[in-house]
Design an enzyme around this catalytic site. Sequence first.
Site, PDB file in Angstrom:
ATOM      1  N   HIS A 163       8.761  15.681   3.175  1.00  0.00           N
ATOM      2  CA  HIS A 163       7.860  16.659   2.559  1.00  0.00           C
ATOM      3  C   HIS A 163       6.580  16.777   3.390  1.00  0.00           C
ATOM      4  O   HIS A 163       5.977  15.768   3.743  1.00  0.00           O
ATOM      5  CB  HIS A 163       7.482  16.221   1.139  1.00  0.00           C
ATOM      6  CG  HIS A 163       8.574  16.436   0.142  1.00  0.00           C
ATOM      7  ND1 HIS A 163       8.343  16.534  -1.207  1.00  0.00           N
ATOM      8  CD2 HIS A 163       9.914  16.583   0.303  1.00  0.00           C
ATOM      9  CE1 HIS A 163       9.494  16.724  -1.834  1.00  0.00           C
ATOM     10  NE2 HIS A 163      10.464  16.746  -0.943  1.00  0.00           N
ATOM     11  N   TYR A 182       1.808  17.858  -8.977  1.00  0.00           N
ATOM     12  CA  TYR A 182       0.933  17.060  -9.834  1.00  0.00           C
ATOM     13  C   TYR A 182       0.171  18.038 -10.720  1.00  0.00           C
ATOM     14  O   TYR A 182      -0.628  18.836 -10.210  1.00  0.00           O
ATOM     15  CB  TYR A 182      -0.064  16.254  -9.001  1.00  0.00           C
ATOM     16  CG  TYR A 182       0.527  15.073  -8.250  1.00  0.00           C
ATOM     17  CD1 TYR A 182       0.498  13.800  -8.802  1.00  0.00           C
ATOM     18  CD2 TYR A 182       1.091  15.229  -6.984  1.00  0.00           C
ATOM     19  CE1 TYR A 182       1.022  12.697  -8.118  1.00  0.00           C
ATOM     20  CE2 TYR A 182       1.618  14.131  -6.298  1.00  0.00           C
ATOM     21  CZ  TYR A 182       1.577  12.877  -6.877  1.00  0.00           C
ATOM     22  OH  TYR A 182       2.103  11.793  -6.199  1.00  0.00           O
ATOM     23  N   PRO A 188       0.649   4.430 -10.610  1.00  0.00           N
ATOM     24  CA  PRO A 188       1.588   5.121  -9.723  1.00  0.00           C
ATOM     25  C   PRO A 188       1.155   6.511  -9.238  1.00  0.00           C
ATOM     26  O   PRO A 188       1.833   7.107  -8.400  1.00  0.00           O
ATOM     27  CB  PRO A 188       2.862   5.228 -10.575  1.00  0.00           C
ATOM     28  CG  PRO A 188       2.410   5.093 -11.979  1.00  0.00           C
ATOM     29  CD  PRO A 188       1.189   4.242 -11.969  1.00  0.00           C
ATOM     30  N   LYS A 214       1.645   4.499  -4.232  1.00  0.00           N
ATOM     31  CA  LYS A 214       1.263   3.551  -3.178  1.00  0.00           C
ATOM     32  C   LYS A 214       1.854   2.143  -3.280  1.00  0.00           C
ATOM     33  O   LYS A 214       1.816   1.390  -2.302  1.00  0.00           O
ATOM     34  CB  LYS A 214      -0.268   3.401  -3.169  1.00  0.00           C
ATOM     35  CG  LYS A 214      -0.991   4.612  -2.642  1.00  0.00           C
ATOM     36  CD  LYS A 214      -0.830   4.720  -1.143  1.00  0.00           C
ATOM     37  CE  LYS A 214      -1.245   6.051  -0.610  1.00  0.00           C
ATOM     38  NZ  LYS A 214      -0.208   6.766   0.112  1.00  0.00           N
ATOM     39  N   TYR A 217      -2.797  10.042   1.206  1.00  0.00           N
ATOM     40  CA  TYR A 217      -1.471  10.194   0.596  1.00  0.00           C
ATOM     41  C   TYR A 217      -0.365   9.884   1.612  1.00  0.00           C
ATOM     42  O   TYR A 217       0.628   9.224   1.291  1.00  0.00           O
ATOM     43  CB  TYR A 217      -1.302  11.614   0.025  1.00  0.00           C
ATOM     44  CG  TYR A 217      -0.195  11.708  -0.984  1.00  0.00           C
ATOM     45  CD1 TYR A 217      -0.453  11.594  -2.351  1.00  0.00           C
ATOM     46  CD2 TYR A 217       1.134  11.873  -0.589  1.00  0.00           C
ATOM     47  CE1 TYR A 217       0.566  11.637  -3.283  1.00  0.00           C
ATOM     48  CE2 TYR A 217       2.166  11.922  -1.510  1.00  0.00           C
ATOM     49  CZ  TYR A 217       1.877  11.815  -2.854  1.00  0.00           C
ATOM     50  OH  TYR A 217       2.889  11.857  -3.781  1.00  0.00           O
TER      51      TYR A 217
HETATM   52  P1  RFL Z   1       8.960  -5.985  -7.112  1.00  0.00           P
HETATM   53  O1  RFL Z   1       9.656  -4.720  -6.714  1.00  0.00           O
HETATM   54  O2  RFL Z   1       8.532  -6.124  -8.515  1.00  0.00           O
HETATM   55  O3  RFL Z   1       9.918  -7.173  -6.714  1.00  0.00           O
HETATM   56  C1  RFL Z   1       9.688  -8.496  -7.143  1.00  0.00           C
HETATM   57  C2  RFL Z   1      11.016  -9.204  -7.201  1.00  0.00           C
HETATM   58  O4  RFL Z   1      10.797 -10.574  -7.577  1.00  0.00           O
HETATM   59  C3  RFL Z   1      11.749 -10.944  -8.561  1.00  0.00           C
HETATM   60  N1  RFL Z   1      11.181 -12.054  -9.335  1.00  0.00           N
HETATM   61  C4  RFL Z   1      11.569 -13.338  -9.189  1.00  0.00           C
HETATM   62  N2  RFL Z   1      12.476 -13.908  -8.409  1.00  0.00           N
HETATM   63  C5  RFL Z   1      12.632 -15.264  -8.503  1.00  0.00           C
HETATM   64  N3  RFL Z   1      11.932 -16.017  -9.378  1.00  0.00           N
HETATM   65  C6  RFL Z   1      11.006 -15.479 -10.186  1.00  0.00           C
HETATM   66  N4  RFL Z   1      10.322 -16.233 -11.032  1.00  0.00           N
HETATM   67  C7  RFL Z   1      10.783 -14.074 -10.115  1.00  0.00           C
HETATM   68  N5  RFL Z   1       9.969 -13.221 -10.769  1.00  0.00           N
HETATM   69  C8  RFL Z   1      10.229 -12.009 -10.281  1.00  0.00           C
HETATM   70  C9  RFL Z   1      11.978  -9.681  -9.358  1.00  0.00           C
HETATM   71  O5  RFL Z   1      13.217  -9.695 -10.060  1.00  0.00           O
HETATM   72  C10 RFL Z   1      11.942  -8.625  -8.257  1.00  0.00           C
HETATM   73  O6  RFL Z   1      13.215  -8.383  -7.703  1.00  0.00           O
HETATM   74  O7  RFL Z   1       7.659  -6.251  -6.206  1.00  0.00           O
HETATM   75  P2  RFL Z   1       7.347  -5.853  -4.679  1.00  0.00           P
HETATM   76  O8  RFL Z   1       8.449  -6.293  -3.768  1.00  0.00           O
HETATM   77  O9  RFL Z   1       5.974  -6.312  -4.450  1.00  0.00           O
HETATM   78  O10 RFL Z   1       7.389  -4.243  -4.649  1.00  0.00           O
HETATM   79  C11 RFL Z   1       6.420  -3.477  -5.320  1.00  0.00           C
HETATM   80  C12 RFL Z   1       7.034  -2.146  -5.810  1.00  0.00           C
HETATM   81  O11 RFL Z   1       8.208  -2.414  -6.537  1.00  0.00           O
HETATM   82  C13 RFL Z   1       6.055  -1.341  -6.672  1.00  0.00           C
HETATM   83  O12 RFL Z   1       4.739  -1.456  -6.165  1.00  0.00           O
HETATM   84  C14 RFL Z   1       6.434   0.146  -6.755  1.00  0.00           C
HETATM   85  O13 RFL Z   1       7.613   0.337  -7.499  1.00  0.00           O
HETATM   86  C15 RFL Z   1       5.301   0.965  -7.371  1.00  0.00           C
HETATM   87  N6  RFL Z   1       5.623   2.389  -7.527  1.00  0.00           N
HETATM   88  C16 RFL Z   1       5.546   3.265  -6.452  1.00  0.00           C
HETATM   89  N7  RFL Z   1       5.219   2.797  -5.230  1.00  0.00           N
HETATM   90  C17 RFL Z   1       5.220   3.647  -4.157  1.00  0.00           C
HETATM   91  O14 RFL Z   1       4.883   3.215  -3.039  1.00  0.00           O
HETATM   92  N8  RFL Z   1       5.590   4.976  -4.266  1.00  0.00           N
HETATM   93  C18 RFL Z   1       5.941   5.514  -5.475  1.00  0.00           C
HETATM   94  O15 RFL Z   1       6.312   6.681  -5.517  1.00  0.00           O
HETATM   95  C19 RFL Z   1       5.887   4.660  -6.626  1.00  0.00           C
HETATM   96  N9  RFL Z   1       6.228   5.127  -7.843  1.00  0.00           N
HETATM   97  C20 RFL Z   1       5.986   2.902  -8.781  1.00  0.00           C
HETATM   98  C21 RFL Z   1       6.277   4.288  -8.914  1.00  0.00           C
HETATM   99  C22 RFL Z   1       6.073   2.068  -9.907  1.00  0.00           C
HETATM  100  C23 RFL Z   1       6.415   2.608 -11.137  1.00  0.00           C
HETATM  101  N10 RFL Z   1       6.502   1.732 -12.229  1.00  0.00           N
HETATM  102  C24 RFL Z   1       7.741   1.421 -12.821  1.00  0.00           C
HETATM  103  C25 RFL Z   1       5.355   0.931 -12.550  1.00  0.00           C
HETATM  104  C26 RFL Z   1       6.625   4.826 -10.124  1.00  0.00           C
HETATM  105  C27 RFL Z   1       6.668   4.011 -11.258  1.00  0.00           C
HETATM  106  C28 RFL Z   1       6.984   4.625 -12.584  1.00  0.00           C
HETATM  107  C1  PHB Z   2       8.436   9.276  -7.925  1.00  0.00           C
HETATM  108  O1  PHB Z   2       9.129  10.105  -7.315  1.00  0.00           O
HETATM  109  O2  PHB Z   2       8.928   8.399  -8.636  1.00  0.00           O
HETATM  110  C2  PHB Z   2       6.960   9.340  -7.795  1.00  0.00           C
HETATM  111  C3  PHB Z   2       6.395  10.346  -7.055  1.00  0.00           C
HETATM  112  C4  PHB Z   2       4.990  10.404  -6.935  1.00  0.00           C
HETATM  113  C5  PHB Z   2       4.214   9.481  -7.593  1.00  0.00           C
HETATM  114  C6  PHB Z   2       4.799   8.465  -8.344  1.00  0.00           C
HETATM  115  C7  PHB Z   2       6.180   8.391  -8.450  1.00  0.00           C
HETATM  116  O3  PHB Z   2       2.863   9.557  -7.496  1.00  0.00           O
END
Ligand code: RFL
Ligand code: PHB
Length: 398
Positions: free
Chosen positions: A79, A206, A299, A303, A391
């Site tokens: 994009h 957005y 979110p 990031k 971004y």
């Molecule tokens: P994770 O992905 O939470 O992975 C941690 C892993 O550790 C395991 N774990 C354990 N394992 C062993 N022993 C234990 N005691 C443990 N406790 C936990 C877990 O099972 C898991 O597998 O952390 P990590 O690697 O730091 O990654 C971070 C990302 O997952 C997170 O920041 C993103 O998902 C945030 N996020 C977004 N980030 C982006 O860069 N771009 C996006 O578009 C974006 N959209 C989002 C998001 C997060 C969202 N939610 C659900 C809050 C959209 C949403 C809705």
């Molecule tokens: C997504 O596609 O899940 C998404 C996109 C943009 C955001 C957060 C999540 O700011």
Amino acid sequence: MADPIKVGRTQVGIVGAGPAGLILAHLLHLEGIDSVVLEMRTRKYIEERVRAGVLEQGTVELLADMGVGDRLKREGLVHHGVEFRFNGQGHHIDFQALVGRSITIYAQQEVVKDLVAARLASGAPIVFEAADVTVHELTSKSPKIRYRKDGVEHELVCDFIAGCDGFHGVCRASIEKSLTMYERTYPFAWLGILAQAPPSSHELIYANHELGFALLSMRSPEISRLYIQCDPDEDIANWPDARIWEQLHLRFATRDGKWKLTEGPVIQKNIAEMRSFVADPMQYGRLFLAGDAAHIVPPTGAKGLNLAATDARVLARALANFYSSGNTDLMDRYSQICLRRCWKVQHFSWWMTSMLHRIPGESAFDRQRQLAELDYVTSSRAASTALAEHYTGLPFTI
Ligand code: RFL
Ligand code: PHB
């Protein structure tokens, strides 16, 4: 007599197989450094968990350089901008024209699948369903991780431990007394759906609407990812699909009535809370925190995963320096390097969040100020350039 503990040894013990842990593990593998990844969940669970979707250009380049970017290159949707919609009108922010950079839409669970496949192909150890993980002797030269697998107790003796176990993990919790925690929770949440419907726009939208924020994103040419702002204590049972679609239609509607939202069967639905959180420092003795274990961003700026990837990159570089030359400079500065970027990203994520959501209890003055800010961001080249720079991702610096 109790069964004996099975003792193992590795250079870097990695707790958590999310993006941070898996990227770190693969970068270390490429540097010839041994690691063991311990994940409490099953492989299926982590490969199906629906979360992020937006990858900064730097994250895409990192994954490609690591040799795990082939499918991302084939299937990722590049994009060149996003749309901000308010007062019933859309405003295009052209990243390519403003900063010459882009983002890629590729689901987090696909990144995880690619990294797990690379890990397994390398033959390096990854333990799924590692139960009751605990970390010990963190200030010694041989910190230890204890866990149970299939009823057998294990002790993993390491040179270093990487706490990549997310916000609810055990690593940060083990050192909390020596950390300063900065936190902010927001008085709203996101209700997200995945729908079997072709995205109604070729770019993310957005929307700031009187009824609340809405976001249109996607996963593929057939699957839409849509979010709406809701109360943080909302019960998902109060949101049948028809109510979600109704709100989405209202919040994305344009003044000329021409824009159409395509509906489709809802295949996944969840509510995510919104929080900003930073733990400082991100290291204690020989334990290093990376990703969500150390910091959370709301979110809105997309990031979290990207920040997790840059932490892993810094930590891998620091460990590689240490093992190749004994130089601890980068290890000593790990926290400082990561937190410098983290706070800029925190600011950006907070700014996007406060500009785009309806703030409960806001005054009429605050509402007008918010609309003026959106007007400025979408009409000033300087302001939209700053947005585009953040971004698409700040440059990686050490
Ligand atoms: P994770 O992905 O939470 O992975 C941690 C892993 O550790 C395991 N774990 C354990 N394992 C062993 N022993 C234990 N005691 C443990 N406790 C936990 C877990 O099972 C898991 O597998 O952390 P990590 O690697 O730091 O990654 C971070 C990302 O997952 C997170 O920041 C993103 O998902 C945030 N996020 C977004 N980030 C982006 O860069 N771009 C996006 O578009 C974006 N959209 C989002 C998001 C997060 C969202 N939610 C659900 C809050 C959209 C949403 C809705
Ligand atoms: C997504 O596609 O899940 C998404 C996109 C943009 C955001 C957060 C999540 O700011």
